[in-house]
Design a protein around this motif. Structure first.
Motif, PDB file in Angstrom:
ATOM      1  N   UNK A   1       0.855  -1.203   0.000  1.00 42.94           N
ATOM      2  CA  UNK A   1       0.000   0.000   0.000  1.00 42.94           C
ATOM      3  C   UNK A   1       0.886   1.247   0.000  1.00 42.94           C
ATOM      4  N   UNK A   2       0.446   2.313  -0.663  1.00 46.91           N
ATOM      5  CA  UNK A   2       1.281   3.531  -0.657  1.00 46.91           C
ATOM      6  C   UNK A   2       1.374   4.098   0.761  1.00 46.91           C
ATOM      7  N   UNK A   3       2.493   4.749   1.086  1.00 44.96           N
ATOM      8  CA  UNK A   3       2.628   5.271   2.456  1.00 44.96           C
ATOM      9  C   UNK A   3       1.657   6.425   2.684  1.00 44.96           C
ATOM     10  N   UNK A   4       1.111   6.987   1.587  1.00 47.02           N
ATOM     11  CA  UNK A   4       0.128   8.072   1.738  1.00 47.02           C
ATOM     12  C   UNK A   4      -1.269   7.531   2.074  1.00 47.02           C
ATOM     13  N   UNK A   5      -1.411   6.208   2.114  1.00 45.79           N
ATOM     14  CA  UNK A   5      -2.736   5.620   2.367  1.00 45.79           C
ATOM     15  C   UNK A   5      -3.277   6.120   3.708  1.00 45.79           C
ATOM     16  N   UNK A   6      -4.552   6.526   3.728  1.00 49.34           N
ATOM     17  CA  UNK A   6      -5.148   6.920   5.008  1.00 49.34           C
ATOM     18  C   UNK A   6      -5.223   5.668   5.892  1.00 49.34           C
ATOM     19  N   UNK A   7      -4.827   5.777   7.168  1.00 49.88           N
ATOM     20  CA  UNK A   7      -4.840   4.582   8.028  1.00 49.88           C
ATOM     21  C   UNK A   7      -6.208   3.896   8.122  1.00 49.88           C
ATOM     22  N   UNK A   8      -7.301   4.633   7.864  1.00 53.09           N
ATOM     23  CA  UNK A   8      -8.621   3.969   7.884  1.00 53.09           C
ATOM     24  C   UNK A   8      -8.775   3.055   6.676  1.00 53.09           C
ATOM     25  N   UNK A   9      -8.199   3.471   5.522  1.00 50.26           N
ATOM     26  CA  UNK A   9      -8.249   2.617   4.324  1.00 50.26           C
ATOM     27  C   UNK A   9      -7.441   1.354   4.606  1.00 50.26           C
ATOM     28  N   UNK A  10      -6.262   1.529   5.193  1.00 54.49           N
ATOM     29  CA  UNK A  10      -5.406   0.389   5.486  1.00 54.49           C
ATOM     30  C   UNK A  10      -6.110  -0.542   6.479  1.00 54.49           C
ATOM     31  N   UNK A  11      -6.680   0.046   7.520  1.00 58.10           N
ATOM     32  CA  UNK A  11      -7.301  -0.781   8.560  1.00 58.10           C
ATOM     33  C   UNK A  11      -8.461  -1.609   8.016  1.00 58.10           C
ATOM     34  N   UNK A  12      -9.338  -0.970   7.232  1.00 59.03           N
ATOM     35  CA  UNK A  12     -10.486  -1.735   6.739  1.00 59.03           C
ATOM     36  C   UNK A  12     -10.019  -2.835   5.785  1.00 59.03           C
ATOM     37  N   UNK A  13      -8.991  -2.528   4.961  1.00 57.25           N
ATOM     38  CA  UNK A  13      -8.476  -3.543   4.023  1.00 57.25           C
ATOM     39  C   UNK A  13      -7.861  -4.708   4.798  1.00 57.25           C
ATOM     40  N   UNK A  14      -7.138  -4.405   5.857  1.00 58.42           N
ATOM     41  CA  UNK A  14      -6.469  -5.454   6.625  1.00 58.42           C
ATOM     42  C   UNK A  14      -7.479  -6.310   7.396  1.00 58.42           C
ATOM     43  N   UNK A  15      -8.515  -5.670   7.912  1.00 59.98           N
ATOM     44  CA  UNK A  15      -9.502  -6.446   8.683  1.00 59.98           C
ATOM     45  C   UNK A  15     -10.240  -7.426   7.766  1.00 59.98           C
ATOM     46  N   UNK A  16     -10.621  -6.968   6.560  1.00 63.74           N
ATOM     47  CA  UNK A  16     -11.322  -7.923   5.679  1.00 63.74           C
ATOM     48  C   UNK A  16     -10.342  -9.001   5.202  1.00 63.74           C
ATOM     49  N   UNK A  17      -9.063  -8.644   5.088  1.00 64.10           N
ATOM     50  CA  UNK A  17      -8.065  -9.631   4.652  1.00 64.10           C
ATOM     51  C   UNK A  17      -7.900 -10.747   5.686  1.00 64.10           C
ATOM     52  N   UNK A  18      -8.168 -10.432   6.948  1.00 59.52           N
ATOM     53  CA  UNK A  18      -8.072 -11.480   7.981  1.00 59.52           C
ATOM     54  C   UNK A  18      -8.964 -12.677   7.634  1.00 59.52           C
ATOM     55  N   UNK A  19     -10.058 -12.425   6.903  1.00 57.89           N
ATOM     56  CA  UNK A  19     -10.967 -13.535   6.507  1.00 57.89           C
ATOM     57  C   UNK A  19     -10.195 -14.646   5.810  1.00 57.89           C
ATOM     58  N   UNK A  20      -9.167 -14.242   5.047  1.00 59.63           N
ATOM     59  CA  UNK A  20      -8.409 -15.221   4.268  1.00 59.63           C
ATOM     60  C   UNK A  20      -7.628 -16.175   5.175  1.00 59.63           C
ATOM     61  N   UNK A  21      -7.402 -15.756   6.416  1.00 64.23           N
ATOM     62  CA  UNK A  21      -6.612 -16.579   7.347  1.00 64.23           C
ATOM     63  C   UNK A  21      -7.489 -17.443   8.255  1.00 64.23           C
ATOM     64  N   UNK A  22      -8.794 -17.346   8.082  1.00 70.98           N
ATOM     65  CA  UNK A  22      -9.714 -18.148   8.905  1.00 70.98           C
ATOM     66  C   UNK A  22     -10.700 -18.882   7.999  1.00 70.98           C
TER      67      UNK A  22
END
Ligand code: ACO
Length: 431
Positions: free
Chosen positions: A132-153
Motif C-alpha cells: 500500500x502507498x505510504x500516503x494511504x489513510x490509516x482507515x483505508x489500510x485498517x479496513x483492508x487489513x480487517x477484511x483480509x483477515x478472513x483469508x486466514x480463517x
C-alpha cells in the motif's frame, strides 16, 4: 444465548388507510420505549413507511446498549457509562458488551491472556502493508487489513461452526486490531513495525507499537494509558448508529465477522460520523492559525448558504447533552494539566462551546458538543497524529460492533436487512 425480548403487550395501535384498518401491536422496551410493529403493513395494505435517515425506525430488538437522548443517559448492559469509565478497563468493558456480563477475576485473566497471545499478525499479511502507498489513510489500510483477515480463517466459511470457536475468533480480532492499527501508522511514516510485547496490557501494548522504535522503547505513562483507556470505553458502543447498523446489515446476509466489521470501519470513516474527531481538530487548528476568532466559525456554521457545519456539535440522539462529552472534557483538562500542555486548540474549543451554547441557532436545534469535540485534543496531547484519530475510534467501537454482530447471529429470527424505497425516477420509457 441471550435473546433480547420486549415486554409482553396487549396494546395495539390502529392504522387507517383508505378505509382499511390495520391493528399494529405496540412493542414496549425495558425502559418503556414504545414502537409500532408494522411488519404486516405492506402485505395487508400495500403501503410502506417512508423515514429518510431511519430517525423513527427501530431495526431490531437489542439487549446491549440503552440511550435516552433527552436525558443524556448511556448504559452498556444496564450499567451507566460514568461508572464504567471510572471503574473498569477497556478489556473488561469489551467483555461486558460481547458476552453480556463483566468478567469474573478468572474470566478477566483468561480473556487478557487470550488477547495477549493472539496479538501477532501472520507474517504474510505483514508484507501486505508494503504494497500500500505510504500516503494511504490509516482507515483505508485498517479496513483492508480487517477484511483480509478472513483469508486466514477458512473455518469461517463452515456454517456448522459453533459459538465456542466463534468466541475465540472474536477475541483474536480484538487482539489484532490494535496491532493492525499501529502497523498502519508505522507504515504511513515509513518506520519499521514494532512487535507487541507480552509484558504490556491492551492499551499499553498499543502505545508501545505506535511509539517505540527499534532503538528506543516508549516510556509508558499511566496517566496517558488511563486517558486512552477511557476514550476507548466511551466509544465502545452506541446502539444503532451508522457504522453499527452497517455491521448488522452486512452481517444479516451472513457475511463473515471480518467482512462485516470492515464495512463498519468504512462507515465510521465519514466526517458526519467517526471522521468528525479528525475534522474537529482540523477546524480548531485552522481557527488558531487565523488568529483564534471563534465567532467567525459560529457565524459560518449558521449560514445556510454554506455547507459548513460546526464539527463535533450536534447528535441524532442526544438533544440535551452527550454524557460522553462531559467525561471527555474532564479527562482533557486533567491530562493536559498533568502533561503541562497549553494547547491553543483547547482554548478555542472552550470559546466555541461557550458561544454556541448561548446562541439561539444552536439552542433551538438542540445542538451540543458531542463525544468528538474534545477527544481530538486528548489524542493530540498523547502524540497521536490527526489521521489516526478515527482509527482510535474504530478500536474503541470494535467490541460494540462485535456484540451487535453476535447478537444478530444468535437471534433465532434471521432476516436479511432489505429496506424498501419509493421510486421517483423515469416512468416506463421504451428505447
Ligand atoms: N453545525 C451547524 N448546524 C447544524 C449542525 C452543526 N454541527 N448539526 C446540525 N445542524 C443543523 C442542521 O443544519 C439542521 O438545521 P435546519 O433545521 O435549519 O435545516 C438541524 O441542525 C438538524 O440537523 P440534521 O442534519 O437534520 O440532524 P441529524 O440528526 O440528521 O444530524 C449530525 C446529526 C450528523 C451529528 C449533525 O449534527 C452534524 O453534522 N454534526 C457535525 C458532525 C459531527 O460532529 N458528527 C459526529 C457525530 S457523533 C458520532 O458519530 C460519534
Amino acid at each position: 444465548m441471550n435473546t433480547p425480548k420486549s415486554k409482553q403487550s396487549i396494546e395495539t395501535a390502529k392504522v387507517i388507510i383508505g378505509g382499511q384498518t390495520l391493528s399494529c401491536p405496540i412493542i414496549t422496551g425495558i425502559e418503556n420505549e414504545k414502537a409500532l410493529d408494522i411488519s404486516e403493513l405492506r402485505s395487508k395494505t400495500g403501503f410502506v413507511t417512508y423515514d429518510e435517515g431511519y430517525s423513527n425506525t427501530a431495526s431490531c430488538l437489542s439487549g446491549i446498549t440503552y440511550i435516552d437522548g433527552e436525558n443524556g443517559i448511556l448504559r452498556y448492559r444496564g450499567i451507566p457509562i460514568e461508572e464504567l469509565a471510572q471503574k473498569r478497563t477497556f478489556v473488561e468493558v469489551a467483555h461486558l458488551l460481547i458476552f453480556g456480563h463483566l468478567p469474573s477475576e478468572s474470566e478477566r485473566s483468561d480473556f487478557s491472556k487470550l488477547l495477549t497471545s493472539n496479538c501477532m499478525i501472520h507474517d504474510n499479511m505483514v508484507k501486505l502493508f508494503d504494497s500500500l502507498p505510504s500516503s494511504s489513510h490509516p482507515m483505508a489500510t485498517l479496513s483492508a487489513m480487517v477484511v483480509t483477515l478472513s483469508a486466514y480463517y477458512p473455518e469461517l466459511a463452515n456454517p456448522e461452526m459453533d459459538m465456542g470457536q466463534m468466541n475465540k475468533i472474536i477475541a483474536e480480532l480484538l487482539a489484532k486490531i490494535r496491532t493492525l492499527a499501529a502497523y498502519s501508522y508505522k507504515k504511513s511514516i515509513g518506520e519499521p513495525i514494532i512487535y507487541p510485547k507480552r509484558k504490556y496490557k491492551y492499551v499499553e501494548n498499543f502505545l508501545h507499537m505506535m511509539f517505540s522504535t527499534p532503538v528506543d522503547e516508549y516510556p509508558i505513562d499511566q496517566e496517558v494509558v488511563d486517558a486512552l483507556e477511557k476514550i476507548l470505553i466511551l466509544h465502545a458502543d452506541h446502539e444503532q448508529n451508522c457504522s453499527t447498523s452497517t455491521v448488522r446489515l452486512v452481517g444479516s446476509s451472513q457475511a463473515n465477522l471480518f467482512a462485516s466489521i470492515s464495512a463498519g470501519i468504512c462507515a465510521l470513516w465519514g466526517p458526519l460520523h467517526g471522521g468528525a474527531n479528525q475534522a474537529v481538530i482540523e477546524m480548531l487548528e485552522s481557527i488558531v492559525r487565523e488568529g483564534g476568532d471563534a465567532t467567525k466559525v459560529i457565524e459560518k456554521a449558521k449560514d445556510k448558504s454554506s455547507s459548513f457545519r460546526l464539527m463535533g456539535f450536534g447528535h441524532r440522539i442526544y438533544k440535551n447533552f452527550d454524557p460522553r462529552a462531559n467525561i471527555i472534557k474532564e479527562i482533557c483538562d486533567k491530562l493536559l494539566a498533568k502533561l503541562g500542555i497549553n494547547d491553543p486548540c483547547l482554548e478555542v474549543a472552550k470559546q466555541i462551546e461557550e458561544a454556541a451554547l448561548k446562541d439561539d441557532y444552536f439552542i433551538q436545534r438542540k445542538l451540543y458538543p458531542n463525544v468528538d469535540f474534545y477527544s481530538g485534543i486528548i489524542l493530540r496531547a498523547i502524540g497521536i497524529p490527526t489521521n489516526m484519530f478515527t482509527v482510535i475510534f474504530a478500536m474503541g467501537r470494535l467490541p460494540g460492533w462485535i456484540a451487535h454482530w453476535k447478537e444478530q447471529c444468535e437471534s433465532p429470527k434471521k432476516k436479511i436487512g432489505r429496506p424498501r424505497q419509493i421510486y421517483v425516477g423515469a416512468p416506463l420509457t421504451h428505447i
